[in-house]
Design an enzyme around this catalytic site. Structure first.
Site, PDB file in Angstrom:
ATOM      1  N   LYS A   1       1.055  -1.217   0.122  1.00 25.11           N
ATOM      2  CA  LYS A   1      -0.059   0.040  -0.029  1.00 25.11           C
ATOM      3  C   LYS A   1       0.874   1.268   0.046  1.00 25.11           C
ATOM      4  O   LYS A   1       1.486   1.526   1.001  1.00 25.11           O
ATOM      5  CB  LYS A   1      -0.732   0.026   1.221  1.00 25.11           C
ATOM      6  CG  LYS A   1      -2.166   1.179   1.102  1.00 25.11           C
ATOM      7  CD  LYS A   1      -2.815   1.623   2.390  1.00 25.11           C
ATOM      8  CE  LYS A   1      -2.546   2.916   2.812  1.00 25.11           C
ATOM      9  NZ  LYS A   1      -3.270   3.285   3.868  1.00 25.11           N
TER      10      LYS A   1
ATOM     11  N   GLY B   1      -7.109   9.744   9.217  1.00 31.10           N
ATOM     12  CA  GLY B   1      -7.367   9.930  10.600  1.00 31.10           C
ATOM     13  C   GLY B   1      -8.190  11.079  11.045  1.00 31.10           C
ATOM     14  O   GLY B   1      -8.753  11.094  12.189  1.00 31.10           O
TER      15      GLY B   1
ATOM     16  N   ASN C   1      -8.888   2.462   9.346  1.00 33.16           N
ATOM     17  CA  ASN C   1      -8.030   2.028  10.600  1.00 33.16           C
ATOM     18  C   ASN C   1      -8.679   2.927  11.825  1.00 33.16           C
ATOM     19  O   ASN C   1      -9.463   2.130  12.622  1.00 33.16           O
ATOM     20  CB  ASN C   1      -6.760   2.344  10.269  1.00 33.16           C
ATOM     21  CG  ASN C   1      -5.797   1.625  11.557  1.00 33.16           C
ATOM     22  OD1 ASN C   1      -6.309   1.562  12.459  1.00 33.16           O
ATOM     23  ND2 ASN C   1      -4.724   1.655  11.352  1.00 33.16           N
ATOM     24  N   THR C   2      -8.508   4.010  11.778  1.00 36.26           N
ATOM     25  CA  THR C   2      -9.079   4.909  12.917  1.00 36.26           C
ATOM     26  C   THR C   2     -10.299   5.028  13.038  1.00 36.26           C
ATOM     27  O   THR C   2     -10.770   4.740  14.151  1.00 36.26           O
ATOM     28  CB  THR C   2      -8.439   6.356  12.801  1.00 36.26           C
ATOM     29  OG1 THR C   2      -7.117   6.462  12.173  1.00 36.26           O
ATOM     30  CG2 THR C   2      -8.715   7.107  13.894  1.00 36.26           C
TER      31      THR C   2
ATOM     32  N   ALA D   1      -9.222   5.834   3.909  1.00 38.24           N
ATOM     33  CA  ALA D   1      -8.872   7.054   4.914  1.00 38.24           C
ATOM     34  C   ALA D   1     -10.189   8.050   4.935  1.00 38.24           C
ATOM     35  O   ALA D   1     -10.946   8.316   4.098  1.00 38.24           O
ATOM     36  CB  ALA D   1      -7.718   8.079   4.486  1.00 38.24           C
ATOM     37  N   GLY D   2     -10.577   8.407   6.037  1.00 34.49           N
ATOM     38  CA  GLY D   2     -11.513   9.609   6.436  1.00 34.49           C
ATOM     39  C   GLY D   2     -12.952   9.105   6.833  1.00 34.49           C
ATOM     40  O   GLY D   2     -13.739   9.702   7.209  1.00 34.49           O
TER      41      GLY D   2
END
Lengths: 267, 68
Positions: free
Chosen positions: A108, A169, A217-218, A195-196
């Site tokens: 990635k 994040g 992830n976050t 992301a986001g």
């Protein structure tokens, strides 16, 4: 022999770089309070692809356990990232180190251009993509939501292009649905939004744009209850995918009655 | 003794130390790490025994950690 319900569900696999995945949710392994929480949440998410980062072993800690002490590489498909790299050269170096771990030749790819927003350096990203593709890597390229960059990454040989919903994040959800839709419509390779995504509704709306999957992830790791959120995200990704396949009704500016107008009683 | 840089920190080692010896001293299982020696990745872990370390060398020992 499926029931009507089963046949109406999405059973088509996600195919990236010639490899099939059942889950359209890809997850990161960072920011968890504990390794036990991480493993539980990832199992609850149903994800097969999990991202990991390459870092120095901490020689000052008696036992600096790498993540492979907790995640079984036979159970999950490890996707190493180049997070934290600000130049193409650095990203290539990290990708080569990751490949030398011996699991696969996938990466990635991140080349970051700005430390405040963590937005990508698209020139460096393209350069690193070309270098790594030439070396036989399967590159999944983390990029912004710019169509032209996405097209160039595809031309450069990326097996998947991964536009952001919003900054890494941030949990802001999808800021530009038009851009995401346009990228999906124009690219041949799978588009994975990366992301986001902050909560289940964000994930659902992203999938409703027709993209092939989501990496997050976050959104899971920073939830108060990561395991519950992992389940919510799994359902949201499936739900959004089904809604996309089902085809939503047209939007109308006026009401249209759902019940018959005829057969009303005389007043 | 020789002085080399391991993961960014200066470290003294006995002359004629091998990479395998360094990992042993650090208590690191070679199967769990990737090693870069003087910017060259050592892809074959079986060769760690025959890699001799010299004064001024740079060694990076990395592994996978949590990340997104």
């Amino acid at each position: 022999m499926g029931t009507a319900l089963e046949t109406s569900l999405d059973v088509s696999p996600l195919v990236i770089g010639g490899r099939e995945f059942r889950s359209r949710l890809l997850v990161g392994t960072g920011k968890y309070a504990s390794n036990a929480d991480m493993v539980q949440a990832i199992e609850a998410s149903g994800a097969e692809v999990v991202t990991v980062a390459v870092r120095r072993v901490d020689l000052n800690r008696a036992s600096d356990e790498g993540i492979l002490h907790h995640l079984d590489p036979d159970q999950f498909f490890l996707l190493a990232n180049t997070a934290g790299c600000y130049t193409a050269d650095d990203a290539v170096r990290y990708a080569r180190l990751a490949r030398a771990a011996g699991f696969n030749e996938w990466v990635k790819l991140e080349v970051i251009g700005d430390s405040e927003t963590l937005l990508p350096d698209t020139a460096g990203l393209l350069e690193a993509t070309k270098t790594l593709v030439a070396e036989g890597f399967k590159v999944m390229a983390y990029t912004n939501d710019d169509l032209v960059t996405a097209l160039r990454l595809e031309d450069a040989g990326a097996v998947s292009v991964m536009p952001l919903a919003s900054p890494i994040g941030s949990g802001l959800g999808m800021l530009n649905p038009y851009a995401i839709r346009t990228i999906k419509q124009r690219l041949q390779v799978p588009v994975i939004v990366d992301a986001g995504v902050g909560t289940a509704s964000d994930a659902c709306v992203v999938m409703e744009q027709g993209v092939d999957g989501i990496l997050m992830n976050t959104g899971i790791a920073a939830a108060s209850d990561p395991v519950r959120m992992a389940v919510a995200m799994r359902l949201a990704v499936e739900s959004g995918r089904l809604a996309w396949l089902a085809g939503r009704m047209p939007r109308r500016e006026i009401a249209v009655a759902s019940s018959p107008i005829s057969g009303m009683l005389a007043s | 003794m020789i002085t080399l840089t391991v993961n960014g920190t200066a470290r003294e080692l006995a002359r004629n130390s091998s990479l395998a010896g360094l990992l042993g001293e650090l208590g690191i299982d070679r199967r769990m790490v990737v090693v870069e020696h003087n910017r060259s990745i050592l892809r074959d872990r079986d060769l760690f025994d025959s890699v001799e370390l010299g004064s001024g060398d740079t060694v990076e020992i990395v592994h996978f950690v949590g990340g997104g």
